[in-house]
Design an enzyme around this catalytic site. Structure first.
Site, mmCIF file in Angstrom:
data_model
loop_
_atom_site.group_PDB
_atom_site.id
_atom_site.type_symbol
_atom_site.label_atom_id
_atom_site.label_comp_id
_atom_site.label_asym_id
_atom_site.label_seq_id
_atom_site.Cartn_x
_atom_site.Cartn_y
_atom_site.Cartn_z
ATOM 1 N N SER A 189 19.306 18.217 -20.229
ATOM 2 C CA SER A 189 18.761 18.378 -18.877
ATOM 3 C C SER A 189 19.677 19.223 -17.997
ATOM 4 O O SER A 189 20.864 19.387 -18.263
ATOM 5 C CB SER A 189 18.573 17.004 -18.226
ATOM 6 O OG SER A 189 17.889 16.133 -19.087
HETATM 7 N N1 SAH Z 1 19.452 12.792 -21.952
HETATM 8 C C1 SAH Z 1 19.519 13.954 -22.814
HETATM 9 C C2 SAH Z 1 18.307 14.852 -22.728
HETATM 10 C C3 SAH Z 1 17.182 14.242 -23.416
HETATM 11 S S1 SAH Z 1 15.847 15.269 -23.904
HETATM 12 C C4 SAH Z 1 20.786 14.723 -22.589
HETATM 13 O O1 SAH Z 1 21.598 14.344 -21.736
HETATM 14 O O2 SAH Z 1 21.015 15.699 -23.305
HETATM 15 C C5 SAH Z 1 14.754 13.955 -24.306
HETATM 16 C C6 SAH Z 1 15.081 13.195 -25.549
HETATM 17 O O3 SAH Z 1 14.173 12.111 -25.638
HETATM 18 C C7 SAH Z 1 14.911 13.997 -26.824
HETATM 19 O O4 SAH Z 1 16.120 14.033 -27.528
HETATM 20 C C8 SAH Z 1 13.831 13.251 -27.592
HETATM 21 O O5 SAH Z 1 14.053 13.206 -28.990
HETATM 22 C C9 SAH Z 1 13.935 11.858 -26.998
HETATM 23 N N2 SAH Z 1 12.733 11.020 -27.127
HETATM 24 C C10 SAH Z 1 11.436 11.354 -26.919
HETATM 25 N N3 SAH Z 1 10.635 10.281 -27.157
HETATM 26 C C11 SAH Z 1 11.457 9.252 -27.512
HETATM 27 C C12 SAH Z 1 11.237 7.888 -27.870
HETATM 28 N N4 SAH Z 1 10.026 7.329 -27.928
HETATM 29 N N5 SAH Z 1 12.320 7.132 -28.171
HETATM 30 C C13 SAH Z 1 13.571 7.651 -28.143
HETATM 31 N N6 SAH Z 1 13.833 8.927 -27.804
HETATM 32 C C14 SAH Z 1 12.793 9.720 -27.493
#
Ligand code: SAH
Length: 213
Positions: free
Chosen positions: A61
């Site tokens: 993000s």
């Molecule tokens: N917080 C992260 C950015 C996350 S991007 C950072 O600091 O870099 C969103 C993430 O959510 C992705 O890696 C994706 O794989 C995960 N995601 C999406 N659906 C999910 C679910 N049901 N359970 C766990 N993770 C999930």
């Protein structure tokens, strides 16, 4: 602009301009080097206020959004925090500076492995990263003082609301992935849930099940 001190100053100035004013959050973001969480050709852009691609087609993000979500979460030093969506691990690392313990969950095994390697390299010993479908939360570790979701769902997943302690706060983007999403802050009280709408954002979708490697 390769001088690290100048780079950090600009990074923090950008956060403040975006509304991140909480001194504890700014200190945490000064300490945790975003460059450690971005690999390959995008690494040189780690200090710009933009989301960047990471493995598994996901994104790290935008720093200002990380800052605003962290600020809204009002984390205390004794809190147990759950993050859904480990991604690069950057958000979890910021939280680790503010909380007692951080559990972070991602549906992609590879992202959990790579983020864990960075946590270890930076000696962030109060983070536990797990591969799971985070929509169901982590019932074994519940309740949580704070929950942050970094992928967008249409509505707050009810297992997460159930795993939030009374007095607890959850921050998450809601809305359909191809339209406008909003960050919302949910506070759980004795009598129910209070919702506060924050700003429009764009996140990758919260998906069901584990990711295909
Ligand atoms: N917080 C992260 C950015 C996350 S991007 C950072 O600091 O870099 C969103 C993430 O959510 C992705 O890696 C994706 O794989 C995960 N995601 C999406 N659906 C999910 C679910 N049901 N359970 C766990 N993770 C999930």
């Amino acid at each position: 602009m390769t001088d690290p001190a100048e780079r950090t100053m600009r990074f923090l100035y950008g956060l403040r301009s975006a509304g991140v004013t909480d001194a504890r959050v700014l200190t945490a973001m000064e300490r945790i080097d975003r460059g450690a969480f971005v690999r390959g050709i995008f690494a040189e852009r780690a200090y710009e206020d933009m989301p960047l691609p990471i493995a598994c087609g996901q994104t790290i993000s935008q720093p200002s959004v990380v800052g605003l979500m962290t600020q809204a979460l009002q984390v205390n030093s004794r809190d147990k925090v759950l993050e859904i969506g480990t991604g690069s691990g950057y958000q979890a690392a910021i939280l680790s500076q503010l909380a007692r313990r951080v559990y972070t969950v991602d549906r992609h095994r590879r992202l959990v492995r790579e983020a864990s390697e960075v946590f270890q390299a930076l000696s962030l010993a109060n983070i536990t990263a797990l591969t799971a479908d985070g929509s169901f939360g982590l019932p074994d570790q519940a309740p949580f003082d704070r929950i942050i979701v970094t992928a967008a769902a249409e509505d707050p997943p009810s297992p997460l609301l159930a795993q939030l302690r009374i007095g607890g706060i959850m921050v998450l983007p809601v809305g359909q992935s191809d339209t406008v999403q909003h960050l919302i802050k949910v506070t759980k009280t004795e009598t129910g849930l209070d919702y506060e709408e924050m700003r429009p954002v764009r996140f990758v979708p919260l998906l069901e099940g584990l990711g295909q490697e």
